[in-house]
Design an enzyme around this catalytic site. Structure first.
Site, PDB file in Angstrom:
ATOM      1  N   ASP A   9     -17.712  32.842   5.444  1.00 30.77           N
ATOM      2  CA  ASP A   9     -18.860  33.206   4.620  1.00 30.77           C
ATOM      3  C   ASP A   9     -19.854  32.047   4.556  1.00 30.77           C
ATOM      4  OD1 ASP A   9     -20.224  34.856   2.469  1.00 30.77           O
ATOM      5  OD2 ASP A   9     -19.689  33.091   1.299  1.00 30.77           O
ATOM      6  N   GLU A  46     -16.189  37.801   8.826  1.00 27.88           N
ATOM      7  CA  GLU A  46     -16.352  36.427   8.352  1.00 27.88           C
ATOM      8  C   GLU A  46     -15.199  35.548   8.824  1.00 27.88           C
ATOM      9  OE1 GLU A  46     -18.871  37.335   4.241  1.00 27.88           O
ATOM     10  OE2 GLU A  46     -16.708  36.966   4.151  1.00 27.88           O
TER      11      GLU A  46
END
Length: 226
Positions: free
Chosen positions: A49, A121
């Site tokens: 992320d 991610e």
């Protein structure tokens, strides 16, 4: 370490060859498959992320060197949000190689938006750990492609835009109400109604509450601005 033909094919779709394939294996292993001998991808999601955010922020600054923070922020949010990550995951068929526990398999985990976004991610983090930031940056920019250049000049999501429209006219924030839910538990369909205190309302249906709310807000914005 050798990986399956399935993961080898996925690496080709991803456009990155892992020096240490164990990074990729961990990235595609969901928590439902965790065991004493196998790590899941949750910590990689956390790292990925942040890597994705830095790559996208840098790309947006390079793409528009005069845009103020007020315009860059919604563009950034549009490019890193769950829906976009899941869209990219589907683009490379990430769901097909996920390692899922039996319960997740039965509940349609390979198609779940949140699960796909988290795994995307994790894959970005795996590339970062395997090849460094430059490798992760190259992969993100390739996979996100024209999305970075084509993100709307004003990329505020519809819910935010509708709330700002209402507040500018002295109204209370719009209210969102779930009026129906159909379909099986693993693939629900939601119908959401958004209402303004002044009376206007609209409904929309989608496979997630967030998407239904956004669609309803978009429809109501069109109505009140027409």
């Amino acid at each position: 370490m050798k990986i399956s033909a399935e993961l080898t094919a996925f690496s080709k779709r991803l456009g990155y060859q892992f020096a240490k394939p164990e990074h990729l294996l961990r990235a595609v292993t969901h928590a439902s498959m965790m065991s004493p001998h196998r790590d899941d991808n949750q910590r990689l999601e956390f790292l990925g992320d942040r890597v994705l955010g830095l790559v996208i922020a840098d790309a947006l600054l390079a793409a528009d060197q005069s845009a103020p923070e007020g315009l860059l922020a919604p563009r950034y949010n549009a490019l890193v949000r769950r829906e976009t990550c899941a869209e990219v995951a589907r683009q490379i068929d990430l769901g097909a190689v996920l390692k899922l526990g039996r319960s997740e398999m039965k509940s349609g985990g390979r198609r779940k938006e949140a699960l796909l976004a988290d795994a995307m991610e994790a894959v970005i983090a795996a590339i970062y750990q395997d090849g460094g930031f430059a490798a992760a940056q190259e992969a993100v920019l390739r996979l996100w492609g024209a999305r970075v250049q084509n993100v709307a000049v004003d990329a505020r999501d519809a819910k935010t835009a509708l709330q700002e429209w209402a507040q500018a006219r002295g109204e209370t924030p719009p209210q969102y109400v779930e009026v129906a839910r159909t379909g099986p538990d693993h693939a629900p369909v939601f119908t959401i109604e958004v209402r303004l205190a002044s009376g206007p309302s609209e409904q929309a249906t989608a496979g997630s509450k967030r998407n239904a709310e956004q669609a309803a807000a978009t429809a109501l914005l069109k109505k009140v601005k027409s």
